[in-house]
Design a protein around this motif. Structure first.
Motif, PDB file in Angstrom:
ATOM      1  N   ALA A 150       0.829  -1.203   0.000  1.00 53.77           N
ATOM      2  CA  ALA A 150       0.000   0.000   0.000  1.00 53.77           C
ATOM      3  C   ALA A 150       0.865   1.255   0.000  1.00 53.77           C
ATOM      4  CB  ALA A 150      -0.933  -0.004   1.210  1.00 53.77           C
ATOM      5  N   VAL A 151       1.947   1.234   0.774  1.00 54.89           N
ATOM      6  CA  VAL A 151       2.890   2.360   0.781  1.00 54.89           C
ATOM      7  C   VAL A 151       3.483   2.557  -0.615  1.00 54.89           C
ATOM      8  CG1 VAL A 151       5.145   3.132   1.654  1.00 54.89           C
ATOM      9  CG2 VAL A 151       3.453   2.173   3.231  1.00 54.89           C
ATOM     10  N   LEU A 152       3.842   1.454  -1.263  1.00 56.33           N
ATOM     11  CA  LEU A 152       4.382   1.529  -2.616  1.00 56.33           C
ATOM     12  C   LEU A 152       3.351   2.095  -3.581  1.00 56.33           C
ATOM     13  CD1 LEU A 152       6.740   0.901  -4.525  1.00 56.33           C
ATOM     14  CD2 LEU A 152       5.857  -1.435  -4.731  1.00 56.33           C
ATOM     15  N   GLY A 153       2.075   1.721  -3.393  1.00 57.20           N
ATOM     16  CA  GLY A 153       1.011   2.261  -4.239  1.00 57.20           C
ATOM     17  C   GLY A 153       0.888   3.761  -4.110  1.00 57.20           C
ATOM     18  N   VAL A 154       0.980   4.284  -2.879  1.00 56.45           N
ATOM     19  CA  VAL A 154       0.950   5.731  -2.664  1.00 56.45           C
ATOM     20  C   VAL A 154       2.137   6.405  -3.343  1.00 56.45           C
ATOM     21  CG1 VAL A 154       1.182   7.550  -0.923  1.00 56.45           C
ATOM     22  CG2 VAL A 154      -0.342   5.632  -0.513  1.00 56.45           C
ATOM     23  N   TYR A 155       3.316   5.824  -3.147  1.00 56.09           N
ATOM     24  CA  TYR A 155       4.536   6.423  -3.694  1.00 56.09           C
ATOM     25  C   TYR A 155       4.473   6.531  -5.214  1.00 56.09           C
ATOM     26  CZ  TYR A 155       9.520   7.392  -4.301  1.00 56.09           C
ATOM     27  OH  TYR A 155      10.728   7.970  -4.635  1.00 56.09           O
ATOM     28  N   VAL A 156       4.134   5.434  -5.860  1.00 52.73           N
ATOM     29  CA  VAL A 156       4.129   5.423  -7.325  1.00 52.73           C
ATOM     30  C   VAL A 156       3.017   6.312  -7.874  1.00 52.73           C
ATOM     31  CG1 VAL A 156       3.851   3.962  -9.370  1.00 52.73           C
ATOM     32  CG2 VAL A 156       5.231   3.164  -7.440  1.00 52.73           C
ATOM     33  N   MET A 157       1.907   6.410  -7.180  1.00 51.00           N
ATOM     34  CA  MET A 157       0.832   7.302  -7.609  1.00 51.00           C
ATOM     35  C   MET A 157       1.291   8.759  -7.561  1.00 51.00           C
ATOM     36  SD  MET A 157      -2.317   7.138  -8.668  1.00 51.00           S
ATOM     37  CE  MET A 157      -3.752   8.191  -8.898  1.00 51.00           C
ATOM     38  N   LYS A 158       2.079   9.083  -6.542  1.00 50.05           N
ATOM     39  CA  LYS A 158       2.548  10.455  -6.362  1.00 50.05           C
ATOM     40  C   LYS A 158       3.785  10.751  -7.194  1.00 50.05           C
ATOM     41  CE  LYS A 158       2.697  14.511  -4.345  1.00 50.05           C
ATOM     42  NZ  LYS A 158       1.644  15.525  -4.579  1.00 50.05           N
ATOM     43  N   PHE A 159       4.700   9.795  -7.291  1.00 50.19           N
ATOM     44  CA  PHE A 159       5.979  10.029  -7.967  1.00 50.19           C
ATOM     45  C   PHE A 159       6.267   8.953  -9.015  1.00 50.19           C
ATOM     46  CE2 PHE A 159       6.553  11.277  -3.428  1.00 50.19           C
ATOM     47  CZ  PHE A 159       6.586  12.653  -3.609  1.00 50.19           C
ATOM     48  N   PRO A 160       5.437   8.787 -10.035  1.00 42.71           N
ATOM     49  CA  PRO A 160       5.622   7.686 -10.986  1.00 42.71           C
ATOM     50  C   PRO A 160       6.899   7.784 -11.815  1.00 42.71           C
ATOM     51  CG  PRO A 160       3.961   9.215 -11.790  1.00 42.71           C
ATOM     52  CD  PRO A 160       4.265   9.623 -10.370  1.00 42.71           C
ATOM     53  N   LYS A 161       7.417   8.995 -11.998  1.00 37.07           N
ATOM     54  CA  LYS A 161       8.585   9.181 -12.864  1.00 37.07           C
ATOM     55  C   LYS A 161       9.871   9.450 -12.101  1.00 37.07           C
ATOM     56  CE  LYS A 161       5.812  10.902 -16.732  1.00 37.07           C
ATOM     57  NZ  LYS A 161       5.586  12.013 -17.694  1.00 37.07           N
ATOM     58  N   ILE A 162       9.789   9.476 -10.774  1.00 41.84           N
ATOM     59  CA  ILE A 162      10.999   9.668  -9.977  1.00 41.84           C
ATOM     60  C   ILE A 162      11.958   8.507 -10.226  1.00 41.84           C
ATOM     61  CG2 ILE A 162      11.870   9.574  -7.601  1.00 41.84           C
ATOM     62  CD1 ILE A 162      10.905  12.278  -8.264  1.00 41.84           C
ATOM     63  N   LYS A 163      13.235   8.819 -10.390  1.00 36.14           N
ATOM     64  CA  LYS A 163      14.233   7.789 -10.608  1.00 36.14           C
ATOM     65  C   LYS A 163      14.730   7.241  -9.273  1.00 36.14           C
ATOM     66  CE  LYS A 163      14.233   8.279 -15.085  1.00 36.14           C
ATOM     67  NZ  LYS A 163      13.683   7.217 -15.964  1.00 36.14           N
ATOM     68  N   ILE A 164      14.772   5.933  -9.168  1.00 35.84           N
ATOM     69  CA  ILE A 164      15.238   5.258  -7.965  1.00 35.84           C
ATOM     70  C   ILE A 164      16.659   4.760  -8.197  1.00 35.84           C
ATOM     71  CG2 ILE A 164      14.818   3.401  -6.317  1.00 35.84           C
ATOM     72  CD1 ILE A 164      12.616   5.518  -6.387  1.00 35.84           C
ATOM     73  N   ASP A 165      17.596   5.190  -7.366  1.00 36.43           N
ATOM     74  CA  ASP A 165      18.956   4.662  -7.440  1.00 36.43           C
ATOM     75  C   ASP A 165      18.919   3.179  -7.118  1.00 36.43           C
ATOM     76  OD1 ASP A 165      20.063   7.156  -8.046  1.00 36.43           O
ATOM     77  OD2 ASP A 165      20.280   7.686  -5.938  1.00 36.43           O
TER      78      ASP A 165
END
Length: 237
Positions: A150-165
């Motif tokens: 669920a936390v991951l769902g919130v993150y990707v909804m808010k920041f779908p294009k953020i690059k993850i190192d």
């Protein structure tokens, strides 16, 4: 793929996320102690989420004896406790890594109190979904998988294009790369194929397998994404 961090900067320290990670690790160390003393099986079977026990208690309370609601409420406590139990070294490491990388930003978005409430509620709701879909399941379910999904769902909804190192391990060579956050919606499921590595000895057989069904975690992601879309209107950065 091993996610390491994002490049977001936060206004507040994610102290709840740190506490959640610390509590999960502490309880897992306690599980190791119980395993060494031969008490782990009884502990997991008592505090893990067993859908058949709850569904049986509910049916008994509804159709036979209303006083059985006391038993139901006692059983429901396992919905919360099971979120903090893990069945293998790979499960605790994988879950805490994802919580470390993605939980910090979500806590910054929600604030400390709302983040804690969301995390616990997401874990409980996914457990309820599991009970409703598989009411006869007798294997204890444990793990923070649903809450973290669920936390991951919130993150990707808010920041779908953020690059993850990210580190790409190739045998003895580790290559640093960057991947979009949305990639980890897919990778979250793939990496759980390895959650059986380093399993604790939890009888009966099957308890220490990867704990929450994939479709259940998909429901958790939808809960997170839906919550984000409906309730969040301010940015973290």
């Amino acid at each position: 793929m091993i996610p390491i961090s994002d490049n977001l900067r936060f206004r507040r320290r994610p102290i709840i996320n740190y506490w959640l990670i610390g509590i999960n690790i502490f309880i897992f160390l306690w599980e190791i102690k119980l395993e060494l003393s031969g008490e782990l099986g009884a502990f997991i079977n008592t505090w893990g989420l067993v859908p058949s026990q709850i569904s049986t208690a509910v049916n008994h309370a509804l159709f036979i004896n209303p006083a059985a609601w006391v038993v139901v409420f006692g059983r429901l406590f396992s919905l919360l406790i099971s979120i903090f139990l893990h069945g293998s070294f790979s499960q605790i490491l994988g879950n805490m890594l994802f919580l470390w990388v993605f939980g910090k930003a979500v806590e910054n978005i929600l604030g400390h109190g709302r983040y804690l409430a969301f995390y616990l509620a997401a874990g409980v709701l996914t457990g309820i979904v599991q009970i409703m879909i598989e009411p006869t399941l007798t294997v204890p379910l444990i793990g923070a998988n649903g809450a973290i999904a669920a936390v991951l769902g919130v993150y990707v909804m808010k920041f779908p294009k953020i690059k993850i190192d990210t580190i790409l391990p190739l045998i003895l060579v580790y290559i640093p790369i960057q991947l979009p956050a949305s990639f980890y919606l897919f990778w979250w499921y793939i990496q759980q194929l390895f959650y059986g590595i380093g399993s604790l000895n939890i009888p009966p057989v099957g308890v220490n397998q990867p704990t929450l069904a994939y479709w259940m975690q998909l429901a958790a992601m939808i809960i997170g994404a839906g919550y984000m879309r409906k309730n969040l209107t301010h940015d973290c950065c």
